[in-house]
Design a protein around this motif. Structure first.
Motif, PDB file in Angstrom:
ATOM      1  N   PHE A 170       6.223   0.265   1.395  1.00  9.39           N
ATOM      2  CA  PHE A 170       5.827  -0.591   2.521  1.00  9.39           C
ATOM      3  C   PHE A 170       7.065  -1.257   3.101  1.00  9.39           C
ATOM      4  O   PHE A 170       8.051  -1.509   2.388  1.00  9.39           O
ATOM      5  N   ARG A 221       3.375   3.679  -3.220  1.00  6.68           N
ATOM      6  CA  ARG A 221       3.502   3.627  -1.761  1.00  6.68           C
ATOM      7  C   ARG A 221       4.668   2.714  -1.410  1.00  6.68           C
ATOM      8  O   ARG A 221       4.889   1.696  -2.050  1.00  6.68           O
ATOM      9  N   ASP A 264      -0.289   2.946  -5.536  1.00  3.28           N
ATOM     10  CA  ASP A 264      -1.328   3.408  -4.611  1.00  3.28           C
ATOM     11  C   ASP A 264      -2.683   2.976  -5.164  1.00  3.28           C
ATOM     12  O   ASP A 264      -2.960   3.147  -6.351  1.00  3.28           O
ATOM     13  N   ASN A 272       4.996   4.425   7.406  1.00  5.56           N
ATOM     14  CA  ASN A 272       3.912   3.877   8.217  1.00  5.56           C
ATOM     15  C   ASN A 272       3.946   2.354   8.123  1.00  5.56           C
ATOM     16  O   ASN A 272       3.871   1.792   7.023  1.00  5.56           O
ATOM     17  N   SER A 273       4.045   1.687   9.262  1.00  8.76           N
ATOM     18  CA  SER A 273       4.201   0.231   9.300  1.00  8.76           C
ATOM     19  C   SER A 273       2.994  -0.529   8.756  1.00  8.76           C
ATOM     20  O   SER A 273       3.138  -1.643   8.266  1.00  8.76           O
ATOM     21  N   LYS A 274       1.812   0.047   8.831  1.00  9.15           N
ATOM     22  CA  LYS A 274       0.604  -0.662   8.396  1.00  9.15           C
ATOM     23  C   LYS A 274       0.144  -0.240   7.004  1.00  9.15           C
ATOM     24  O   LYS A 274      -0.178  -1.081   6.175  1.00  9.15           O
ATOM     25  N   GLU A 275       0.084   1.060   6.771  1.00  8.36           N
ATOM     26  CA  GLU A 275      -0.496   1.585   5.534  1.00  8.36           C
ATOM     27  C   GLU A 275       0.535   1.933   4.470  1.00  8.36           C
ATOM     28  O   GLU A 275       0.188   2.322   3.364  1.00  8.36           O
ATOM     29  N   GLY A 276       1.821   1.829   4.807  1.00  9.00           N
ATOM     30  CA  GLY A 276       2.830   2.296   3.886  1.00  9.00           C
ATOM     31  C   GLY A 276       2.793   3.806   3.822  1.00  9.00           C
ATOM     32  O   GLY A 276       1.966   4.450   4.475  1.00  9.00           O
ATOM     33  N   THR A 277       3.673   4.380   3.036  1.00  6.30           N
ATOM     34  CA  THR A 277       3.750   5.834   2.900  1.00  6.30           C
ATOM     35  C   THR A 277       4.018   6.171   1.441  1.00  6.30           C
ATOM     36  O   THR A 277       4.860   5.527   0.815  1.00  6.30           O
TER      37      THR A 277
END
Length: 146
Positions: free
Chosen positions: A92, A90, A82, A43-48
């Motif tokens: 990023f 996470r 996280d 996820n580009s905004k929230e990371g994964t």
């Protein structure tokens, strides 16, 4: 039965051609298809969460660990604890990681647009139905073997 008369021959040869095409595009940009697929799943905004990426891609966690290490060395990602679950990490994207992700997405979209120019919507729907049935055969075979 000749190889070209089997279902798996056509699936495998198409996938190898697609894979070669994606690899060629990725190499031109200084990365690999595997890295491109990982980038797409972050996820580009929230990371994964790192633990969520491997299942999204259908790969082993060990294989992903090597890819993530390489991506970190190339400056495409960074890791952060996280904020909610301190045990979790996470992943990023860096600015360069986002740029490579955009290239990966554009490559996939370009391929899909090229296919859609040559293959009708009806044919694509049939294609998807056939692959769903093939997956049913595989699932039933796995169940039957157990």
């Amino acid at each position: 039965m000749k190889p070209e008369e089997t279902v798996d021959f056509h699936i495998k040869s198409a996938w190898h051609a697609i894979s070669r095409m994606y690899n060629q595009k990725a190499v031109e940009q200084g990365f690999t298809t595997s890295i491109g697929f990982v980038l797409i799943n972050i996820n580009s905004k929230e990371g994964t969460p790192a633990t969520k990426i491997a299942p999204l891609m259908g790969m082993e966690a060990r294989s992903l660990t090597r890819i993530l290490k390489s991506m970190e060395e190339k400056g495409l990602i960074f890791r952060q604890p996280d904020l909610v679950d301190k045990r979790s990490v996470r992943i990023f994207l860096t600015l360069e990681g986002k740029r490579k992700k955009d290239l990966s997405v554009a490559t996939i979209k370009g391929f899909n647009e090229a296919v859609r120019e040559l293959v009708s919507e009806e044919e694509l729907e049939q294609f998807v139905k056939v692959f769903q049935r093939i997956n049913q055969v595989i699932e039933n075979q796995i169940i039957a073997d157990n």
